[in-house]
Scaffold this motif. Sequence first.
Motif, PDB file in Angstrom:
ATOM      1  N   LEU A   1      10.458  81.493 -40.353  1.00  0.00           N
ATOM      2  CA  LEU A   1       9.836  82.612 -39.647  1.00  0.00           C
ATOM      3  C   LEU A   1       8.325  82.483 -39.731  1.00  0.00           C
ATOM      4  CD1 LEU A   1      10.006  85.326 -38.162  1.00  0.00           C
ATOM      5  CD2 LEU A   1      10.094  86.451 -40.409  1.00  0.00           C
ATOM      6  N   ARG A   2       7.665  82.420 -38.576  1.00  0.00           N
ATOM      7  CA  ARG A   2       6.213  82.376 -38.515  1.00  0.00           C
ATOM      8  C   ARG A   2       5.696  83.629 -37.795  1.00  0.00           C
ATOM      9  NH1 ARG A   2       3.863  78.995 -35.554  1.00  0.00           N
ATOM     10  NH2 ARG A   2       5.581  78.263 -34.224  1.00  0.00           N
ATOM     11  N   THR A   3       4.457  83.991 -38.095  1.00  0.00           N
ATOM     12  CA  THR A   3       3.860  85.181 -37.481  1.00  0.00           C
ATOM     13  C   THR A   3       2.514  84.822 -36.861  1.00  0.00           C
ATOM     14  OG1 THR A   3       2.795  85.830 -39.566  1.00  0.00           O
ATOM     15  CG2 THR A   3       4.989  86.748 -39.105  1.00  0.00           C
ATOM     16  N   ASP A   4       2.163  85.572 -35.821  1.00  0.00           N
ATOM     17  CA  ASP A   4       0.884  85.354 -35.145  1.00  0.00           C
ATOM     18  C   ASP A   4       0.473  86.663 -34.467  1.00  0.00           C
ATOM     19  OD1 ASP A   4      -1.355  84.413 -33.912  1.00  0.00           O
ATOM     20  OD2 ASP A   4      -0.284  83.365 -32.293  1.00  0.00           O
ATOM     21  N   PHE A   5      -0.308  87.482 -35.170  1.00  0.00           N
ATOM     22  CA  PHE A   5      -0.796  88.726 -34.588  1.00  0.00           C
ATOM     23  C   PHE A   5      -2.012  89.199 -35.366  1.00  0.00           C
ATOM     24  CE2 PHE A   5       2.913  89.602 -37.260  1.00  0.00           C
ATOM     25  CZ  PHE A   5       2.366  90.376 -38.257  1.00  0.00           C
ATOM     26  N   ALA A   6      -2.842  89.975 -34.676  1.00  0.00           N
ATOM     27  CA  ALA A   6      -4.060  90.493 -35.286  1.00  0.00           C
ATOM     28  C   ALA A   6      -3.753  91.792 -36.028  1.00  0.00           C
ATOM     29  CB  ALA A   6      -5.112  90.743 -34.201  1.00  0.00           C
ATOM     30  N   ALA A   7      -4.675  92.194 -36.866  1.00  0.00           N
ATOM     31  CA  ALA A   7      -4.524  93.444 -37.615  1.00  0.00           C
ATOM     32  C   ALA A   7      -5.083  94.615 -36.802  1.00  0.00           C
ATOM     33  CB  ALA A   7      -5.254  93.350 -38.957  1.00  0.00           C
ATOM     34  N   GLY A   8      -4.620  95.812 -37.153  1.00  0.00           N
ATOM     35  CA  GLY A   8      -5.181  97.025 -36.565  1.00  0.00           C
ATOM     36  C   GLY A   8      -4.680  97.383 -35.184  1.00  0.00           C
ATOM     37  N   LEU A   9      -3.476  96.910 -34.822  1.00  0.00           N
ATOM     38  CA  LEU A   9      -2.912  97.265 -33.520  1.00  0.00           C
ATOM     39  C   LEU A   9      -2.149  98.583 -33.665  1.00  0.00           C
ATOM     40  CD1 LEU A   9      -1.594  93.755 -32.437  1.00  0.00           C
ATOM     41  CD2 LEU A   9      -3.752  94.862 -31.840  1.00  0.00           C
ATOM     42  N   VAL A  10      -2.616  99.607 -32.938  1.00  0.00           N
ATOM     43  CA  VAL A  10      -2.092 100.961 -33.119  1.00  0.00           C
ATOM     44  C   VAL A  10      -1.271 101.355 -31.894  1.00  0.00           C
ATOM     45  CG1 VAL A  10      -2.686 103.380 -33.512  1.00  0.00           C
ATOM     46  CG2 VAL A  10      -4.050 101.570 -34.565  1.00  0.00           C
ATOM     47  N   VAL A  11      -0.086 101.936 -32.129  1.00  0.00           N
ATOM     48  CA  VAL A  11       0.759 102.452 -31.060  1.00  0.00           C
ATOM     49  C   VAL A  11       1.182 103.875 -31.414  1.00  0.00           C
ATOM     50  CG1 VAL A  11       1.626 100.180 -30.409  1.00  0.00           C
ATOM     51  CG2 VAL A  11       2.884 101.544 -32.084  1.00  0.00           C
ATOM     52  N   PHE A  12       1.708 104.571 -30.430  1.00  0.00           N
ATOM     53  CA  PHE A  12       2.209 105.938 -30.628  1.00  0.00           C
ATOM     54  C   PHE A  12       3.714 105.910 -30.444  1.00  0.00           C
ATOM     55  CE2 PHE A  12       3.412 110.127 -28.955  1.00  0.00           C
ATOM     56  CZ  PHE A  12       2.951 110.930 -29.984  1.00  0.00           C
ATOM     57  N   GLY A  13       4.453 106.214 -31.503  1.00  0.00           N
ATOM     58  CA  GLY A  13       5.904 106.175 -31.407  1.00  0.00           C
ATOM     59  C   GLY A  13       6.547 106.469 -32.741  1.00  0.00           C
ATOM     60  N   ASP A  14       7.817 106.099 -32.833  1.00  0.00           N
ATOM     61  CA  ASP A  14       8.610 106.307 -34.040  1.00  0.00           C
ATOM     62  C   ASP A  14       8.633 105.003 -34.837  1.00  0.00           C
ATOM     63  OD1 ASP A  14      10.958 106.414 -35.827  1.00  0.00           O
ATOM     64  OD2 ASP A  14      11.304 108.352 -34.881  1.00  0.00           O
ATOM     65  N   TRP A  15       8.063 105.042 -36.019  1.00  0.00           N
ATOM     66  CA  TRP A  15       7.963 103.824 -36.851  1.00  0.00           C
ATOM     67  C   TRP A  15       9.337 103.247 -37.120  1.00  0.00           C
ATOM     68  CZ3 TRP A  15       9.646 101.780 -41.369  1.00  0.00           C
ATOM     69  CH2 TRP A  15       8.910 100.756 -41.955  1.00  0.00           C
ATOM     70  N   GLN A  16      10.295 104.075 -37.476  1.00  0.00           N
ATOM     71  CA  GLN A  16      11.624 103.598 -37.840  1.00  0.00           C
ATOM     72  C   GLN A  16      12.353 102.992 -36.642  1.00  0.00           C
ATOM     73  OE1 GLN A  16      13.628 106.897 -39.659  1.00  0.00           O
ATOM     74  NE2 GLN A  16      12.603 106.633 -41.634  1.00  0.00           N
ATOM     75  N   LEU A  17      12.213 103.610 -35.459  1.00  0.00           N
ATOM     76  CA  LEU A  17      12.893 103.068 -34.282  1.00  0.00           C
ATOM     77  C   LEU A  17      12.348 101.702 -33.887  1.00  0.00           C
ATOM     78  CD1 LEU A  17      13.351 106.187 -31.971  1.00  0.00           C
ATOM     79  CD2 LEU A  17      15.105 104.945 -33.226  1.00  0.00           C
ATOM     80  N   ILE A  18      11.024 101.579 -33.877  1.00  0.00           N
ATOM     81  CA  ILE A  18      10.443 100.281 -33.510  1.00  0.00           C
ATOM     82  C   ILE A  18      10.786  99.232 -34.565  1.00  0.00           C
ATOM     83  CG2 ILE A  18       8.277  99.076 -33.066  1.00  0.00           C
ATOM     84  CD1 ILE A  18       7.157 101.660 -31.965  1.00  0.00           C
ATOM     85  N   ALA A  19      10.789  99.626 -35.827  1.00  0.00           N
ATOM     86  CA  ALA A  19      11.190  98.692 -36.878  1.00  0.00           C
ATOM     87  C   ALA A  19      12.648  98.273 -36.703  1.00  0.00           C
ATOM     88  CB  ALA A  19      10.982  99.335 -38.246  1.00  0.00           C
TER      89      ALA A  19
END
Length: 430
Positions: free
Chosen positions: A310-328
């Motif tokens: 598993l590799r990751t590639d994303f910047a920090a500080g990306l903010v969204v409006f929603g349900d944390w548990q659902l998106i997780a």
Amino acid sequence: MGLAAAALAIGAAAHVVTHEALEEQLDHRIAMETDALLEEARTHGFPALAKVVRLRDGARTSSGLDYLLTDANGRPVAGNIQTSPSPRLGKEELLRFRRGGYPAVGQSLTTNASGGTLTVAGDRSDLDEIDRTLEMLLACALGATLALGTGAAAVISWMTMRRLAEIDATARAFVAGDLSRRIPRDGSSSEFDRLAGTLNQMLEQIGALIENLRQVSSDLAHDLRTPLTRLCNQLEIAAAGSDDGKRMEAIRDARIQADHVLEIFASMLRVAEVESLTARDGFATFDVSDMLVEMAETYEPEFDASGHQLRTDFAAGLVVFGDWQLIAQAVSNLLENILRHTPPGTTALLSVECDTEHVAISLTDDGPGATIDDAERLFRRFVRAETSRSKAGHGLGLTLVRAIAVGHGGEAVLKNGHEGFGVTIRLPRA
């Protein structure tokens, strides 16, 4: 009728105003002429006034004024009109007199003039003719308004009934089972055309929901048939068995099948809950980058143990409006799919792309992927790729992923243009 009444009121008001203005103009002419003659009498006396009146009688035109000058005894001295009885002092709106033996009616002003009486009158025949002309024009305008109003009302009524009949026919056909029926549109951008577009969108959604319900019912019956059949078989074995050990083993197998059925129903309820948008009550602003870091750290040991990477590639500080548990949960479903349905040695990339309006979470792998026919249907309930039929699962993972994305005002799409398989969850930025 309302339009005709308004036209009648406006025309009547215009007639009254015009009539009053013409009467005032005639009164003004009579008053000016009377003042001029009285000035002559005051300056040169009664005989001079009689001479001036005779001169003006001789020069009278069809639009001129009429005169009557009498002495102190009421005998006519000059003028071209005769009255009986003699005019009263002051203004008279309707003075009846005779001119050259012919009757006439006019407005008049009678005053004392150097021992006599002076009457200046203006014939109302021209004013009456103007009144008749105005009344005729008003009648014509009222008739034209009634005709146009009646015609316009008939046309509007016909158009309205025709469009309502189309809507009614479409609704009846839809109720009768023709889910493909739609209200015709003429492209005029009128109120009825916009209403037809809105109703067609509603019919599209209703048709899609009905079709989805049919598909879900069929798929649910198909997917529950096998575990329920196994459950019945295990219960029959347990009921008919004489060996306590075999009976207990059959009961345990039956319990496993029952748990499998309950798991399917729990997943279906979860999808329905998300699709109904009741989960919006728990929406809040949060950092999706922190959530993805946490999930990557949680799944990394399991990826390593199964031979995946598993590799990751994303910047920090990306903010969204929603349900944390659902998106997780959506991201977790995608990670679980890689662990279940790709062979050891597969590399997965969890990445995020963003623009001014959206944050796109993508999870791609270099595994065997899915066929095009499968890929078009994988977001539907109970649909699984042929390569995944032998693996555990119900075919609801990607359905829940899309439901969560749509519930957040976004979308979930398959990521094309690369080998393997990939899904992108696009969410609005906070």
